[in-house]
Design a protein around this motif. Sequence first.
Motif, PDB file in Angstrom:
ATOM      1  N   THR A 551       0.848  -1.189   0.000  1.00  0.00           N
ATOM      2  CA  THR A 551       0.000   0.000   0.000  1.00  0.00           C
ATOM      3  C   THR A 551       0.884   1.240   0.000  1.00  0.00           C
ATOM      4  N   PRO A 552       0.352   2.388  -0.430  1.00  0.00           N
ATOM      5  CA  PRO A 552       1.173   3.616  -0.420  1.00  0.00           C
ATOM      6  C   PRO A 552       1.764   3.929   0.952  1.00  0.00           C
ATOM      7  N   GLU A 553       1.006   3.665   2.029  1.00  0.00           N
ATOM      8  CA  GLU A 553       1.511   3.939   3.380  1.00  0.00           C
ATOM      9  C   GLU A 553       2.713   3.055   3.693  1.00  0.00           C
ATOM     10  N   LYS A 554       2.615   1.766   3.363  1.00  0.00           N
ATOM     11  CA  LYS A 554       3.724   0.852   3.630  1.00  0.00           C
ATOM     12  C   LYS A 554       4.941   1.197   2.790  1.00  0.00           C
ATOM     13  N   ILE A 555       4.693   1.630   1.545  1.00  0.00           N
ATOM     14  CA  ILE A 555       5.818   2.008   0.682  1.00  0.00           C
ATOM     15  C   ILE A 555       6.557   3.197   1.275  1.00  0.00           C
ATOM     16  N   ARG A 556       5.829   4.217   1.739  1.00  0.00           N
ATOM     17  CA  ARG A 556       6.473   5.392   2.330  1.00  0.00           C
ATOM     18  C   ARG A 556       7.235   5.014   3.604  1.00  0.00           C
ATOM     19  N   MET A 626       4.428   1.825 -11.080  1.00  0.00           N
ATOM     20  CA  MET A 626       4.545   0.678 -10.178  1.00  0.00           C
ATOM     21  C   MET A 626       5.988   0.192 -10.090  1.00  0.00           C
ATOM     22  N   CYS A 627       6.707   0.255 -11.203  1.00  0.00           N
ATOM     23  CA  CYS A 627       8.107  -0.176 -11.225  1.00  0.00           C
ATOM     24  C   CYS A 627       8.950   0.710 -10.307  1.00  0.00           C
ATOM     25  N   THR A 628       8.743   2.029 -10.388  1.00  0.00           N
ATOM     26  CA  THR A 628       9.516   2.943  -9.534  1.00  0.00           C
ATOM     27  C   THR A 628       9.147   2.780  -8.065  1.00  0.00           C
ATOM     28  N   GLU A 629       7.866   2.550  -7.778  1.00  0.00           N
ATOM     29  CA  GLU A 629       7.447   2.363  -6.389  1.00  0.00           C
ATOM     30  C   GLU A 629       8.050   1.095  -5.791  1.00  0.00           C
ATOM     31  N   GLN A 631      10.848  -0.319  -6.761  1.00  0.00           N
ATOM     32  CA  GLN A 631      12.282  -0.116  -6.611  1.00  0.00           C
ATOM     33  C   GLN A 631      12.614   0.685  -5.358  1.00  0.00           C
ATOM     34  N   LYS A 632      11.710   1.575  -4.969  1.00  0.00           N
ATOM     35  CA  LYS A 632      11.940   2.379  -3.771  1.00  0.00           C
ATOM     36  C   LYS A 632      12.067   1.514  -2.524  1.00  0.00           C
ATOM     37  N   VAL A 633      11.381   0.369  -2.520  1.00  0.00           N
ATOM     38  CA  VAL A 633      11.413  -0.508  -1.348  1.00  0.00           C
ATOM     39  C   VAL A 633      12.251  -1.759  -1.613  1.00  0.00           C
ATOM     40  N   GLY A 634      13.076  -1.700  -2.663  1.00  0.00           N
ATOM     41  CA  GLY A 634      13.996  -2.791  -2.923  1.00  0.00           C
ATOM     42  C   GLY A 634      13.403  -4.011  -3.577  1.00  0.00           C
ATOM     43  N   VAL A 635      12.249  -3.881  -4.213  1.00  0.00           N
ATOM     44  CA  VAL A 635      11.619  -4.999  -4.914  1.00  0.00           C
ATOM     45  C   VAL A 635      11.858  -4.831  -6.412  1.00  0.00           C
ATOM     46  N   HIS A 636      12.467  -5.806  -7.039  1.00  0.00           N
ATOM     47  CA  HIS A 636      12.767  -5.741  -8.463  1.00  0.00           C
ATOM     48  C   HIS A 636      11.579  -6.273  -9.271  1.00  0.00           C
ATOM     49  N   VAL A 637      11.290  -5.626 -10.389  1.00  0.00           N
ATOM     50  CA  VAL A 637      10.161  -5.994 -11.242  1.00  0.00           C
ATOM     51  C   VAL A 637      10.686  -6.648 -12.517  1.00  0.00           C
ATOM     52  N   TYR A 638      10.069  -7.763 -12.888  1.00  0.00           N
ATOM     53  CA  TYR A 638      10.422  -8.500 -14.102  1.00  0.00           C
ATOM     54  C   TYR A 638       9.150  -8.702 -14.935  1.00  0.00           C
ATOM     55  N   LEU A 639       9.329  -8.785 -16.241  1.00  0.00           N
ATOM     56  CA  LEU A 639       8.218  -9.048 -17.158  1.00  0.00           C
ATOM     57  C   LEU A 639       8.534 -10.293 -17.982  1.00  0.00           C
ATOM     58  N   ALA A 640       7.484 -11.001 -18.370  1.00  0.00           N
ATOM     59  CA  ALA A 640       7.653 -12.194 -19.211  1.00  0.00           C
ATOM     60  C   ALA A 640       6.476 -12.336 -20.159  1.00  0.00           C
ATOM     61  N   TYR A 658      13.456   3.152 -16.159  1.00  0.00           N
ATOM     62  CA  TYR A 658      13.271   2.775 -14.764  1.00  0.00           C
ATOM     63  C   TYR A 658      13.393   1.270 -14.553  1.00  0.00           C
ATOM     64  N   MET A 659      13.610   0.546 -15.637  1.00  0.00           N
ATOM     65  CA  MET A 659      13.659  -0.908 -15.537  1.00  0.00           C
ATOM     66  C   MET A 659      14.787  -1.439 -16.411  1.00  0.00           C
ATOM     67  N   ASN A 660      15.495  -2.410 -15.915  1.00  0.00           N
ATOM     68  CA  ASN A 660      16.590  -3.015 -16.664  1.00  0.00           C
ATOM     69  C   ASN A 660      16.035  -3.811 -17.846  1.00  0.00           C
ATOM     70  N   PRO A 661      16.458  -3.521 -19.081  1.00  0.00           N
ATOM     71  CA  PRO A 661      15.956  -4.289 -20.240  1.00  0.00           C
ATOM     72  C   PRO A 661      16.231  -5.787 -20.123  1.00  0.00           C
ATOM     73  N   GLN A 662      17.250  -6.145 -19.318  1.00  0.00           N
ATOM     74  CA  GLN A 662      17.562  -7.559 -19.134  1.00  0.00           C
ATOM     75  C   GLN A 662      16.601  -8.247 -18.177  1.00  0.00           C
ATOM     76  N   HIS A 663      15.612  -7.508 -17.673  1.00  0.00           N
ATOM     77  CA  HIS A 663      14.603  -8.078 -16.782  1.00  0.00           C
ATOM     78  C   HIS A 663      13.310  -8.412 -17.521  1.00  0.00           C
ATOM     79  N   ILE A 664      13.349  -8.407 -18.841  1.00  0.00           N
ATOM     80  CA  ILE A 664      12.188  -8.780 -19.665  1.00  0.00           C
ATOM     81  C   ILE A 664      12.525 -10.096 -20.359  1.00  0.00           C
TER      82      ILE A 664
END
Length: 691
Positions: A551-556, A626-629, A631-640, A658-664
């Motif tokens: 949630t936004p509160e937990k992210i902050r 969502m990707c930037t949010e 990353q703020k809390v140390g969670v990496h986003v991947y796509l497939a 905002y996202m590493n191209p090698q994460h797709i």
Amino acid sequence: MSASVAVYRSIYTEDRFKQAYGSDENASGSLRLREKLAGRCRCSKRACLHLLRERVPIFSWLPRYKLKKWILGDTIAGLTVGILHIPQGMAFALLTSVAPIFGLYTSFFPVVLYMFFGTGRHVSTGTFAVVSLMTGSVVEQLVPSPLEMNSSSSEASDFEAQRIGVASAIALLSGIIMLCMFALQLGFLSTYLSEPIVKAFTSAAAFHVTISQLQSMLGLRLPRHTGTFSLFKTLASVMENLPHTNTAELLISLVCLAVLVPVKELNMRFRKRLRTPIPVEILTVIIATGVAYACSLDSTYNIEIVGHIPAGFPRPQLPAFHMFPAIAGDTIAITFVGYAVSVSLAMIYADKHGYSIHPNQELLAHGISNTVSSFFTCFPSSATLATTNILESAGGYTQLSGLFTSLVVLIVLLLIGPLFYFLPKAVLACINVTSLRQMFLQFQDLPDLWRISKIDFMVWLVTWLSVVILNVDLGLAIGVVFSMMTVICRTQRAGCSVLGRASNTEIYRPLENHNKCYEVPGVKILTYNGPIYYGNRSFFREEMIRLLGLTPEKIRRREKAMKALEKRERETTVSTVERGIANTSFSSENEFFKSETSESYDQAVLIDCSSVIFVDVAGARLLTQMCTECQKVGVHVYLANCNESVLKILTSSGLMKYMNPQHIFVTVHDAVVYIQQQKEKPSENTTTVWV
């Protein structure tokens, strides 16, 4: 017997896979464009012949016509349908509020033209009850019938000329619309009239036709009601005038129904045994005409008869062009209904007999048919349910059956037409009502529709009620809008699920339906079963927050705690190398997540995009946010499993900043193995999958 498959290959990101197996987009794209332009602009004898066969299909199928095998079936089917066209053409002319002779014209010209330009081998064109009813409503609005008028006066001739002028103008404008749609290759628009809409619409329109024919069956001289609630207005008017019923016409109607209904039922029950159906309609017309003439029913009992039917061809004349602004809106609805029914029928029988039709060519065929026919005092035509069914069941093979159909109608026009002078209109009204049998039987599909799809059932019900309660045009519009709204609502509320892995496989399925699958430790794999666009971006975000627990509160709160932790680490760390910082950060984040919260958070989020058919700008921006949010809390986003169009929009929108191209990745399993290797052996780049 069980089998296993072992796959040894490198982990593929989208970039790596494209380098290995992709093609140069710019080179191939420009090459395809050049090839298309060259193909379009090439002018040769072969290209001209191909275009001729494509646009005038008779030059394609006639040279390959199997004379000995097909001619008998086409002849019998064509003659059978032609005999049926005569009473139905005159009957549907009454629905159109024009003289019966114009129904015969409409049963001739479109049939001949469709034979040249149509692609449906088993399609019978001509007068159709629903199209005639819709056209008649417009004619009644613009040229209302006076209650008292001498049928033999010049005033009556002018009145009929005005009416057929309006009906011909509708046919002309409908043809022009179809030709414009053909030029723009808009044949796909007929798909917006789905099967539940077409069936509900035709079934409800059958009620309008039946109610509108009651006054002719009862011998009442009443004005025709149009507009909203027209069915109830007509029914109320008939009930109010029941004391004025003409007993002779009521008796004629009852006798005709008593003959038509059972015989048509026999035709349906034994259609496989009968070589051709019993032509009960034309027999009824002939007998009724003979009885009315012999007994002078028109003068003795004041029954309404067809009257003078001129022999010969109609003289070409211009439709009422000045009526175009007044009929434009209604004509669009008539065009779509006629075309949708025609294409639906053509596709049904094409699938049954193993050939294909071309929707855009059908636009050209019906467009030419309506445009040319309008100059010969014809009203709008389309494929018809009853005659198409009879044409196929009687053994027709090709469009050549239309030649024999038109010959029958031509003989009636040139020689026999005037003999129907004494035909009672009540007989034609009965033919109209009994021809709707197939439309009424569509109620039998409702239980299956309810079992298969509740949403399609609701579309059917809303369309049917709208057409019956309001009117044909408005009801159809409501049905289309409601159907499209159900599609939009389904994309707005597409399901979002957490995927789990089946043990020792590369298969991932929703955990809610597969409790033996397990969630990969440290990775939250999500799948969204719909597009991501402006209409559902809020729902998509809510679902992601719910499943991830971010949630936004937990992210902050976590962002502040991480910044404080990093500050303390900088103060205590004197000198480190870059790789050491990354490792320290990774372990510090894990300790932080454990100490700061009671919940366990995943270090990676993998989104399976295999069901995301498209993404718009709003959806791409949401994914970036969502990707930037994360990353703020140390969670990496991947796509497939991103398709090319989705990947192109995401790249163009700036997601790669905002996202590493090698994460797709190409598949979900590639991404999972990569994430696991980053934790354990970063140098590992080969995956082994056992199935």
